[in-house]
Design a protein around this motif. Structure first.
Motif, PDB file in Angstrom:
ATOM      1  N   LEU A 140       9.563  -5.815   0.549  1.00 15.01           N
ATOM      2  CA  LEU A 140       8.429  -5.791  -0.366  1.00 15.01           C
ATOM      3  C   LEU A 140       7.310  -4.887   0.151  1.00 15.01           C
ATOM      4  N   LYS A 141       7.320  -4.645   1.456  1.00 19.63           N
ATOM      5  CA  LYS A 141       6.302  -3.788   2.068  1.00 19.63           C
ATOM      6  C   LYS A 141       6.854  -2.405   2.415  1.00 19.63           C
TER       7      LYS A 141
ATOM      8  N   PRO B 283       8.390   3.292  -3.135  1.00 16.56           N
ATOM      9  CA  PRO B 283       8.014   2.479  -4.302  1.00 16.56           C
ATOM     10  C   PRO B 283       9.204   1.825  -4.999  1.00 16.56           C
ATOM     11  N   GLU B 284      10.312   2.564  -5.136  1.00 16.02           N
ATOM     12  CA  GLU B 284      11.474   2.021  -5.852  1.00 16.02           C
ATOM     13  C   GLU B 284      12.038   0.786  -5.161  1.00 16.02           C
ATOM     14  N   ILE B 285      11.930   0.736  -3.828  1.00 17.21           N
ATOM     15  CA  ILE B 285      12.429  -0.423  -3.078  1.00 17.21           C
ATOM     16  C   ILE B 285      11.543  -1.628  -3.347  1.00 17.21           C
ATOM     17  N   ARG B 286      10.240  -1.413  -3.300  1.00 17.57           N
ATOM     18  CA  ARG B 286       9.311  -2.513  -3.613  1.00 17.57           C
ATOM     19  C   ARG B 286       9.542  -3.006  -5.039  1.00 17.57           C
TER      20      ARG B 286
ATOM     21  N   PRO C 145       0.550 -12.934  -0.905  1.00 14.92           N
ATOM     22  CA  PRO C 145      -0.330 -11.923  -0.287  1.00 14.92           C
ATOM     23  C   PRO C 145       0.225 -10.499  -0.443  1.00 14.92           C
ATOM     24  N   ALA C 146       1.540 -10.367  -0.311  1.00 18.73           N
ATOM     25  CA  ALA C 146       2.148  -9.040  -0.474  1.00 18.73           C
ATOM     26  C   ALA C 146       2.067  -8.590  -1.926  1.00 18.73           C
TER      27      ALA C 146
ATOM     28  N   LEU D 238       0.332  -5.282  -3.491  1.00 13.14           N
ATOM     29  CA  LEU D 238       1.066  -4.345  -4.339  1.00 13.14           C
ATOM     30  C   LEU D 238       0.391  -4.138  -5.689  1.00 13.14           C
ATOM     31  N   ALA D 239      -0.443  -5.086  -6.095  1.00 11.42           N
ATOM     32  CA  ALA D 239      -1.145  -4.957  -7.366  1.00 11.42           C
ATOM     33  C   ALA D 239      -2.071  -3.751  -7.375  1.00 11.42           C
ATOM     34  N   GLU D 240      -2.387  -3.244  -6.188  1.00  9.04           N
ATOM     35  CA  GLU D 240      -3.237  -2.056  -6.072  1.00  9.04           C
ATOM     36  C   GLU D 240      -2.439  -0.871  -5.516  1.00  9.04           C
TER      37      GLU D 240
END
Length: 597
Positions: free
Chosen positions: A376-377, A381-384, A409-410, A414-416
């Motif tokens: 997730l981190k 981008p495609e992996i997240r 929290p992650a 990611l929302a930003e």
């Protein structure tokens, strides 16, 4: 000006006129014109009639098979649909000659299309003509001097086999065996590629005595392009033979040899087909023999092989259960999470979430959550995005409390995210998360976040954010929306940034269908009318659009006293022509009381 053909036939009433025109068009230097001519062959055939098509058009086409590959591909395709134009099944065999010529060309695309059309013709040819014309064709192609001829022959055996008697079957099998031992790799590759088709139609005893030895021979060929086709053949033969038979060990040995092949393409093919192999060979064979091979594929030196294997982990795990998966696959997964190849990590991200149901709640928390969090981190981008899109699978197993505790929290981070598609994925996941978390937790952790998206610099995010508010209203109710969403949305109409003001209008349009007439009349409509005086024309013509959307929720007195005067003023007085246009469009809805929009 009258057109004269090369043959001197210019009279449309002349019986040779269609052929003459076709000759002219096929001799032109313009390839597109030649292509168009070939695509019109059916029209010419209709004009000629079935007899003249057989006697004149087909011989002409047979003689003129000498053109650009692009034209020949279209010709081969057209001839495959020509049975009705030559007189039906009784005369379908006349198409074999031009298609045989096309099937011997050097260009692969032309040959493949010719073989495809020959297979179509086989279905139409009468039994008598099949033996007289098609069987000799296979023999000619199978023994031809050109490798292209023998390559095409490989694709015809399966469709012919069931239509001949035992003596001819034996002869065909001998010809196919010769092709499997051909000196040209392309011929052997074609034989290997079509072996599974022949295996499906051949007698089981013959399959064991003749076809499987050919399969073993091809699987050990010195050319890797031939060997890699052995894997698909393994699947087909195992499906036909079943799990309990004498050939299972032969098939298994071939698979294990391919899995350890020196060429990565062969190992890749094993990894790509691994789930199917597990299914056809059964759980016991998978646990005992295939699982160790799969672990090696997960650790392969080539990224392409690791990528293919990583996308099959969950599929294989279902055959071996939790204990063996945790013992054998989990150490590999922990290494793959930080693999140097982003393609490997991406493949893992699309698949690994599927392990959660197999592991169960406690084991998922103990062994998988850290893996999910690391992906997730990931910097790609495609992996997240892959992890975000499948969070609901994990949520069903561990519940929203633990999910939010470990991953929220992650998600907030990611929302930003700088990649707007990642932000979009988070937005689309929010309603599901909100439903699971409950209203209090949502208000505390995610409420402000949802409002932030309304001012995003990307239109798709602002649009999704407004739709997100509608879905949240459907989850938590109108009263919650009136207290927590609507005041914040409406306050944006005074923002100095016109994008925020635009978002206000879009949000009102979306929310109006779920918040009820009272809120629309008392809270939303006054703001929309006020924004009709906005200095930005884009805002004003969107006011017109929004008023049109609101009409079904407004009673007639409000429409006449507020909406109509507002639109009339904009139509008559606004200086921007786009605003006046949309005002006029919206005004027309006022005359449609039953369905204004």
């Amino acid at each position: 000006m009258e057109k004269k053909s090369v043959e001197g036939k210019s009279d449309p009433n002349d019986p040779l006129y269609p052929i003459a025109i076709l000759k002219d068009e096929l001799k032109t230097e313009e390839i597109q014109q030649r292509l168009n001519a070939v695509r019109r062959l059916s029209t010419i055939a209709k004009a000629l009639g079935t007899e003249r098509t057989r006697n004149e058009l087909i011989p002409f086409l047979t003689e003129t098979v000498d053109d650009e590959d692009e034209v020949l591909v279209v010709l081969a395709e057209e001839l495959g649909n020509f049975v009705e134009y030559v007189g039906g099944k009784e005369h379908a065999h006349v198409l074999l000659q031009p298609l045989e010529t096309l099937s011997t060309t050097e260009e692969t695309g032309v040959r493949e299309k010719a073989v495809e059309s020959l297979c179509k013709c086989v279905e139409a040819i009468t039994p008598k003509n099949f033996v007289t014309h098609f069987v000799p064709l296979i023999k000619r192609l199978s023994t031809g001097e050109l490798f292209s001829s023998r390559t095409s022959a490989c694709g015809l055996f399966a469709v012919a086999y069931l239509k001949v008697d035992d003596d001819v079957k034996k002869e065909l099998r001998a010809l196919y065996s010769n092709l499997c031992y051909d000196v040209v790799p392309m011929v052997k590759r074609a034989a290997a590629s079509n072996l599974k088709k022949l295996a499906k139609v051949i007698e089981k005893d013959v399959l064991v005595s003749e076809i499987i030895p050919l399969f073993v021979h091809l699987a050990k060929d010195e050319n890797d392009s031939v060997r890699l086709l052995a894997v698909e053949n393994c699947v087909t033969i195992a499906e036909i033979q079943g799990k309990e038979n004498d050939t299972s060990n032969q098939i298994l040995n071939i698979i294990l040899e391919c899995a350890a092949d020196t060429t990565w393409k062969v190992r890749y093919m094993v990894a790509e087909q691994f789930c199917k192999l597990c299914e056809v060979l059964g759980t016991e064979v998978t646990k005992k023999s295939l699982m160790p091979a799969f672990v090696k594929l997960l650790k392969d030196t080539e990224a392409e092989v690791r990528t293919a294997a990583s996308s099959k982990i969950t599929g294989v795990a279902k055959h071996i259960g939790y204990e063996l998966t945790a013992t054998n696959f989990l150490p590999c997964i922990k290494e793959l999470v930080s693999d140097e190849s982003q393609h490997v990590r991406a493949a893992l991200a699309t698949d690994v979430m599927g392990l959660a149901p197999l592991f169960g709640k406690e084991k998922t928390i103990d062994h998988l959550l850290d893996i999910f969090l690391q992906l997730l981190k990931d910097e790609i981008p495609e992996i997240r995005l892959s992890i975000i899109s499948k969070l609901d699978e994990v949520n069903k197993v561990i519940g929203h409390q633990l999910l939010s505790q470990h991953l929220l929290p992650a998600l907030v981070e990611l929302a930003e995210d700088r990649q707007w598609r990642v932000r979009l994925a988070i937005i689309e996941f929010i309603p599901l998360l909100a439903k699971q978390l409950g209203v209090e937790f949502f208000d505390e952790k995610l409420g402000n976040l949802c409002m932030t998206w309304l001012g995003d610099c990307v239109y798709s995010i602002r649009e999704a954010a407004a739709n997100n508010l509608k879905r949240l209203t459907e989850v938590f109710g109108v009263e919650w929306a009136q207290q927590n969403i609507i005041p914040k949305v409406l306050s944006l109409h005074e923002n100095s940034n016109y994008l925020y003001r635009m978002t206000t209008l879009f949000s009102i349009s979306v929310l109006s269908s779920v918040v009820g007439t009272k809120i629309v009349n008392e809270s939303m409509l006054p703001i929309v009318v006020k924004m009709a005086n906005d200095p930005v024309p884009n805002i004003r013509f969107n006011v017109c659009k929004t008023l049109a959307v609101l009409l079904p929720t407004l009673n007639n007195s409000i429409v006449q006293s507020i909406v109509k005067p507002t639109l009339t003023k904009m139509l008559e007085e606004d200086t921007d022509r786009d605003v006046r246009y949309f005002a006029a469009v919206s005004y027309t809805h006022l005359t449609l009381p039953t369905k204004r929009i």
